[in-house]
Design a protein around this motif. Structure first.
Motif, short mmCIF file in Angstrom:
data_model
loop_
_atom_site.label_atom_id
_atom_site.label_comp_id
_atom_site.label_asym_id
_atom_site.label_seq_id
_atom_site.Cartn_x
_atom_site.Cartn_y
_atom_site.Cartn_z
N ARG A 79 0.77 -1.07 -0.04
CA ARG A 79 0.05 -0.08 0.08
C ARG A 79 1.02 1.27 0.04
O ARG A 79 1.85 1.36 0.67
CB ARG A 79 -0.91 0.05 1.27
CG ARG A 79 -1.91 -1.05 1.50
CD ARG A 79 -3.09 -1.05 0.65
NE ARG A 79 -3.86 0.03 0.59
CZ ARG A 79 -5.05 0.06 1.51
NH1 ARG A 79 -5.44 -0.78 2.09
NH2 ARG A 79 -5.57 1.35 1.56
N ILE A 93 -5.85 2.64 8.97
CA ILE A 93 -5.66 1.39 7.68
C ILE A 93 -4.46 0.55 8.23
O ILE A 93 -4.43 -0.41 7.88
CB ILE A 93 -5.37 2.03 6.27
CG1 ILE A 93 -6.53 2.67 5.71
CG2 ILE A 93 -4.60 1.09 5.27
CD1 ILE A 93 -6.64 3.71 4.76
N ASN A 96 -5.65 -1.51 11.06
CA ASN A 96 -6.40 -2.62 10.69
C ASN A 96 -5.83 -3.70 9.68
O ASN A 96 -5.80 -5.16 9.92
CB ASN A 96 -7.67 -2.07 10.09
CG ASN A 96 -8.59 -1.10 10.94
OD1 ASN A 96 -8.39 -1.49 12.11
ND2 ASN A 96 -9.10 -0.42 10.25
N GLU A 97 -4.84 -3.40 8.98
CA GLU A 97 -4.35 -4.17 8.04
C GLU A 97 -2.84 -4.74 8.44
O GLU A 97 -2.21 -5.42 7.70
CB GLU A 97 -4.04 -3.67 6.69
CG GLU A 97 -5.35 -3.16 5.97
CD GLU A 97 -5.27 -2.74 4.63
OE1 GLU A 97 -4.29 -2.75 4.03
OE2 GLU A 97 -6.33 -2.32 4.18
#
Length: 168
Positions: A79, A93, A96-97
């Motif tokens: 990402r 993000i 969470n990831e």
């Protein structure tokens, strides 16, 4: 990009995919970086190789660091954030990831910086302190302001420790 800290960020450590892991790790050790951003000939991000990748994908498999290429151990197509993206969105993000390093690119997809979760924590501290001070001033007497600010900082620290521990 609009935060003053962004301009002070060190240039990210980069390498090409055909770099040996030994060479990449040597540069990481020299600069005390936890990762190297793998770029193509156009300076665009194609991967990230971290200390954890070295441990799990090289050392644990008893591979030769001189013979193994960074492309063999990197996380491909990570990402990436744009310089204009919202800081808090990316912190969410990343949490969470479950990744810790975020390459930041410009409008031409050229690597500009790498943000870590630690960067996000340090960038949000001033905002948190300001918000807590404002809340304390508006709702509680001056004697309670220090307690509330301290409690807010302690709560934030506990939450960040929990989040970082969940990532390990």
């Amino acid at each position: 990009m609009d935060r003053p800290e962004y301009k002070l960020k060190q240039r990210p450590l980069t390498c090409l995919p055909n770099t040996s892991v030994f060479e990449a790790v040597s540069k990481m050790a020299e600069k005390n970086f936890g990762a190297v951003i793998v770029i193509n000939a156009d300076n665009k991000v194609i991967g990230v190789a971290t200390e954890r990748d070295v441990m799990n994908k090289l050392v644990a498999k008893n591979l030769d660091a001189h013979q193994t290429l960074v492309s063999d151990i990197m996380t491909e197509n990570p990402r990436v954030a744009r310089e204009t993206d919202d800081l808090i969105d990316w912190l969410r993000i990343m949490s969470n990831e479950r990744f810790r390093r975020l390459p930041v690119v410009d409008d031409n997809d050229q690597i500009k910086a790498v943000f870590t979760q630690g960067d996000f924590v340090s960038y949000t501290w001033p905002d948190l302190i300001y918000q807590m001070k404002s809340i304390a001033s508006a709702t509680v007497s001056k004697n309670w302001a220090v307690l509330l600010i301290g409690g807010g900082i302690a709560l934030y620290t506990v939450i960040m420790v929990i989040v970082l521990n969940m990532m390990n």
